[in-house]
Scaffold this motif. Structure first.
Motif, PDB file in Angstrom:
ATOM      1  N   UNK A 119       0.812  -1.224   0.000  1.00  0.00           N
ATOM      2  CA  UNK A 119       0.000   0.000   0.000  1.00  0.00           C
ATOM      3  C   UNK A 119       0.846   1.276   0.000  1.00  0.00           C
ATOM      4  N   UNK A 120       1.877   1.406   0.857  1.00  0.00           N
ATOM      5  CA  UNK A 120       2.644   2.660   0.845  1.00  0.00           C
ATOM      6  C   UNK A 120       3.259   2.984  -0.517  1.00  0.00           C
ATOM      7  N   UNK A 121       3.855   1.996  -1.173  1.00  0.00           N
ATOM      8  CA  UNK A 121       4.483   2.256  -2.477  1.00  0.00           C
ATOM      9  C   UNK A 121       3.429   2.559  -3.534  1.00  0.00           C
ATOM     10  N   UNK A 122       2.310   1.859  -3.498  1.00  0.00           N
ATOM     11  CA  UNK A 122       1.230   2.129  -4.455  1.00  0.00           C
ATOM     12  C   UNK A 122       0.682   3.533  -4.277  1.00  0.00           C
ATOM     13  N   UNK A 123       0.622   3.986  -3.027  1.00  0.00           N
ATOM     14  CA  UNK A 123       0.056   5.309  -2.739  1.00  0.00           C
ATOM     15  C   UNK A 123       0.995   6.437  -3.143  1.00  0.00           C
ATOM     16  N   UNK A 124       2.285   6.231  -2.972  1.00  0.00           N
ATOM     17  CA  UNK A 124       3.233   7.332  -3.161  1.00  0.00           C
ATOM     18  C   UNK A 124       3.836   7.392  -4.557  1.00  0.00           C
ATOM     19  N   UNK A 125       3.743   6.297  -5.301  1.00  0.00           N
ATOM     20  CA  UNK A 125       4.453   6.241  -6.579  1.00  0.00           C
ATOM     21  C   UNK A 125       3.549   5.681  -7.686  1.00  0.00           C
TER      22      UNK A 125
ATOM     23  N   UNK B 257      -7.124 -14.983 -18.690  1.00  0.00           N
ATOM     24  CA  UNK B 257      -7.431 -15.160 -17.270  1.00  0.00           C
ATOM     25  C   UNK B 257      -8.384 -14.033 -16.886  1.00  0.00           C
ATOM     26  N   UNK B 258      -9.568 -14.405 -16.461  1.00  0.00           N
ATOM     27  CA  UNK B 258     -10.672 -13.460 -16.301  1.00  0.00           C
ATOM     28  C   UNK B 258     -10.576 -12.700 -14.976  1.00  0.00           C
ATOM     29  N   UNK B 259      -9.596 -11.801 -14.887  1.00  0.00           N
ATOM     30  CA  UNK B 259      -9.419 -10.974 -13.681  1.00  0.00           C
ATOM     31  C   UNK B 259     -10.548  -9.949 -13.626  1.00  0.00           C
ATOM     32  N   UNK B 260     -11.286  -9.937 -12.509  1.00  0.00           N
ATOM     33  CA  UNK B 260     -12.445  -9.052 -12.405  1.00  0.00           C
ATOM     34  C   UNK B 260     -12.295  -7.983 -11.338  1.00  0.00           C
ATOM     35  N   UNK B 261     -11.421  -8.203 -10.356  1.00  0.00           N
ATOM     36  CA  UNK B 261     -11.310  -7.262  -9.238  1.00  0.00           C
ATOM     37  C   UNK B 261      -9.911  -7.334  -8.641  1.00  0.00           C
ATOM     38  N   UNK B 262      -9.404  -6.174  -8.245  1.00  0.00           N
ATOM     39  CA  UNK B 262      -8.155  -6.085  -7.491  1.00  0.00           C
ATOM     40  C   UNK B 262      -8.487  -5.529  -6.120  1.00  0.00           C
ATOM     41  N   UNK B 263      -8.160  -6.287  -5.069  1.00  0.00           N
ATOM     42  CA  UNK B 263      -8.358  -5.776  -3.718  1.00  0.00           C
ATOM     43  C   UNK B 263      -7.035  -5.228  -3.192  1.00  0.00           C
ATOM     44  N   UNK B 264      -7.089  -4.023  -2.667  1.00  0.00           N
ATOM     45  CA  UNK B 264      -5.889  -3.349  -2.163  1.00  0.00           C
ATOM     46  C   UNK B 264      -5.888  -3.456  -0.642  1.00  0.00           C
ATOM     47  N   UNK B 265      -5.000  -4.277  -0.116  1.00  0.00           N
ATOM     48  CA  UNK B 265      -4.957  -4.474   1.329  1.00  0.00           C
ATOM     49  C   UNK B 265      -6.115  -5.316   1.824  1.00  0.00           C
TER      50      UNK B 265
ATOM     51  N   UNK C 266      -0.962   3.803   7.285  1.00  0.00           N
ATOM     52  CA  UNK C 266      -1.441   2.849   6.285  1.00  0.00           C
ATOM     53  C   UNK C 266      -2.894   3.148   5.920  1.00  0.00           C
ATOM     54  N   UNK C 267      -3.694   3.470   6.909  1.00  0.00           N
ATOM     55  CA  UNK C 267      -5.094   3.806   6.666  1.00  0.00           C
ATOM     56  C   UNK C 267      -5.223   5.022   5.753  1.00  0.00           C
ATOM     57  N   UNK C 268      -4.394   6.020   5.994  1.00  0.00           N
ATOM     58  CA  UNK C 268      -4.449   7.234   5.183  1.00  0.00           C
ATOM     59  C   UNK C 268      -3.948   7.004   3.759  1.00  0.00           C
TER      60      UNK C 268
ATOM     61  N   UNK D 281      -3.616   4.692  -2.818  1.00  0.00           N
ATOM     62  CA  UNK D 281      -3.140   3.459  -3.457  1.00  0.00           C
ATOM     63  C   UNK D 281      -4.182   2.919  -4.427  1.00  0.00           C
ATOM     64  N   UNK D 282      -5.432   2.923  -4.007  1.00  0.00           N
ATOM     65  CA  UNK D 282      -6.511   2.459  -4.876  1.00  0.00           C
ATOM     66  C   UNK D 282      -6.651   3.357  -6.102  1.00  0.00           C
ATOM     67  N   UNK D 283      -6.539   4.640  -5.891  1.00  0.00           N
ATOM     68  CA  UNK D 283      -6.657   5.587  -7.009  1.00  0.00           C
ATOM     69  C   UNK D 283      -5.533   5.398  -8.026  1.00  0.00           C
ATOM     70  N   UNK D 284      -4.321   5.192  -7.540  1.00  0.00           N
ATOM     71  CA  UNK D 284      -3.191   5.008  -8.465  1.00  0.00           C
ATOM     72  C   UNK D 284      -3.317   3.711  -9.257  1.00  0.00           C
ATOM     73  N   UNK D 285      -3.785   2.644  -8.609  1.00  0.00           N
ATOM     74  CA  UNK D 285      -3.993   1.394  -9.345  1.00  0.00           C
ATOM     75  C   UNK D 285      -5.094   1.557 -10.390  1.00  0.00           C
ATOM     76  N   UNK D 286      -6.164   2.258 -10.020  1.00  0.00           N
ATOM     77  CA  UNK D 286      -7.258   2.465 -10.975  1.00  0.00           C
ATOM     78  C   UNK D 286      -6.798   3.319 -12.155  1.00  0.00           C
ATOM     79  N   UNK D 287      -5.968   4.326 -11.870  1.00  0.00           N
ATOM     80  CA  UNK D 287      -5.419   5.162 -12.959  1.00  0.00           C
ATOM     81  C   UNK D 287      -4.542   4.326 -13.885  1.00  0.00           C
ATOM     82  N   UNK D 288      -3.783   3.392 -13.292  1.00  0.00           N
ATOM     83  CA  UNK D 288      -2.931   2.527 -14.111  1.00  0.00           C
ATOM     84  C   UNK D 288      -3.780   1.627 -14.997  1.00  0.00           C
TER      85      UNK D 288
END
Length: 461
Positions: A86-92, A111-119, A130-132, A137-144
């Motif tokens: 989570x920290x690296x996903x959130x900051x970079x 491979x039918x990937x339907x969802x990514x759970x973050x943490x 980590x909570x903050x 982190x979720x936003x950066x993964x969604x942008x990717x």
């Protein structure tokens, strides 16, 4: 042979997937944990899953061997980024992009990937940093995903514990802990904007451990009981699973997010435990999972979410023998490492409820089993018969025949009405032994209870 253009290949994959889903139960999934040293090869697991009614698999990480083994099976796959990511996903943002490049792009869409759970259950990790970092982190993964033209095709969310609720009883009073209200609002705005679900981990098993009365056990195991009336809505709940989900639904609605859908990321019951543990047993595990599957198949939903089954991932596919803690933590597996069933919960395709849509076939001559009906045992109290009647008719079966004017309304007695409803549930739920248990107050009989114009459906086991 000419090679199909990529657009045609994608269309054929999509068509296959749609046709596959028309004949399946997409709301039944399973957790595939790997904290073990005796698991079968991923390829063997993929074949096992295809022999069951399980249509989705949740991984806690993104093991490439498992993701690859599930290619071209049509099985929906949930993959996870761990709390440590989570920290690296959130900051970079580049870290998030590389995560998608490594864990999604080499496998999707085969491979039918339907969802990514973050943490996992981050909001109660006790780590404020980590909570903050969770939402960024979720936003950066969604942008990717958006950059890879997969936005909307693969969703991003995070999994929550039931302790997220400050209040859950009665279900209509469900409310999230105000101490995390701001964090929750941001996460729910993300879920709402992206159409991603709200995964939650309800475990009636733990509710029973904190209130180990026989009545609570029946309530948790979907067995006949007197029910619990919500003082706010006057709705009568007959099982803990529905009550827990509706408490979450109420909390989401109270924050203004009625459009965010709930997904059950984990639920299960251990089949054994330590001597001092309350609740684990083979009988209880079989009752919980078997009755939950029957409940989901009925598509009756919950009182606040009627007419559909919430996507539910059972815990778990296999035992995880390296997990720490009490014995129950290592005893949730539905299947053994040799791929045999730990217990029969009606998950094999051969155990699904009888279908009338299949083309008739001429069977090979074989001895015919006698038809049987599910009836109350002698001496069952009126209170128990009423509980059985309420439970059966609450599972989505058609009880109109025992309503005034119905073919089976007369004789207008509790025993007659309960017998009809209990048998109808048994016959339509799959004719499994646990469908005619009713807290050990029912039995199978070869005597047809039908009379006059009242026909009791019957069939062989």
């Amino acid at each position: 042979m000419a090679t199909l253009p990529s657009s045609s290949a994608l269309f054929i994959f999509f068509l296959f997937h749609v046709l596959h889903l028309t004949n399946c139960e997409p709301f039944i999934g399973v957790n595939y944990g790997q904290v073990a040293d005796n698991l079968p090869p991923p390829e063997a697991t993929a074949k096992l899953l295809q022999s069951t009614a399980i249509e989705k698999v949740r991984l806690f990480g993104a093991d490439p061997a498992i993701i690859k083994a599930l290619a071209n099976t049509g099985v929906g796959i949930v993959i996870g980024a761990g709390n440590g990511d989570v920290p690296a996903l959130a900051s970079d943002p580049s870290f998030a992009k590389n995560w998608i490049n490594s864990n999604v792009l080499p496998f999707y869409p085969a491979s039918n990937i339907i969802l990514i759970t973050v943490g996992n259950e981050v909001l109660f990790s006790g780590d404020q940093n980590l909570m903050n970092q969770l939402l960024p982190a979720m936003q950066n993964l969604n942008n990717a995903l958006n950059e890879a033209s997969l936005g909307g095709k693969i969703k991003v969310s995070t999994v929550h514990a039931m302790t997220l609720l400050k209040q859950s009883d009665p279900p209509s009073s469900g409310i999230f802990d105000p101490n995390i209200a701001d964090l929750m609002k941001g996460l729910l705005e993300f879920n709402n904007a992206t159409g991603s679900p709200f995964p939650i981990n309800p475990y009636p098993f733990f509710a029973y451990q904190s209130d180990p009365r026989p009545e609570t056990l029946a309530f948790c195991l979907f067995q006949p009981n007197s029910g619990r009336v919500d003082s706010g809505t006057k709705i009568k709940y007959t099982n803990m699973f529905d009550a827990q989900l509706d408490a979450v639904r109420s909390a989401l609605n109270a924050m203004g997010f009625s459009g965010v859908e709930i997904v059950v990321a984990e639920t299960g019951w251990p089949y054994k435990g330590d001597a001092n543990e309350v609740g684990p047993s083979m009988e209880n595990a079989k009752a919980y999972v078997g009755n939950l599957v029957t409940h989901l198949r009925s598509k009756v939903g919950t009182p606040l979410m009627p007419g559909k089954s919430v996507d539910t991932y059972l815990f778990a596919l296999y035992d995880e023998d390296l997990k720490p803690g009490p014995a129950s933590e290592r005893s949730f597996g539905l299947f053994k490492p040799d791929l045999s069933m730990t217990f029969d919960a009606g998950l094999s395709k051969a155990s699904e409820a009888p279908s009338t849509s299949k083309s008739p076939v001429t069977p090979s001559p074989k001895p015919q089993k006698a038809a049987v009906w599910c009836v109350p045992k002698a001496g069952v109290s009126d209170a128990q018969l009423q509980a059985n009647l309420d439970y059966a008719c609450g599972q989505g079966i058609d009880c109109s025949s025992i309503q005034p004017g119905g073919a089976c309304f007369e004789p207008n007695t509790l025993a007659s009405h309960a017998t009809y409803a209990m048998n109808l549930l048994y016959q339509t739920a799959g004719r499994n032994p646990w469908n005619c248990d009713f807290s050990q107050t029912a039995t199978l009989s070869s005597n047809n209870p039908s009379y006059d114009g009242c026909n009791y459906p019957g069939g062989s086991t």
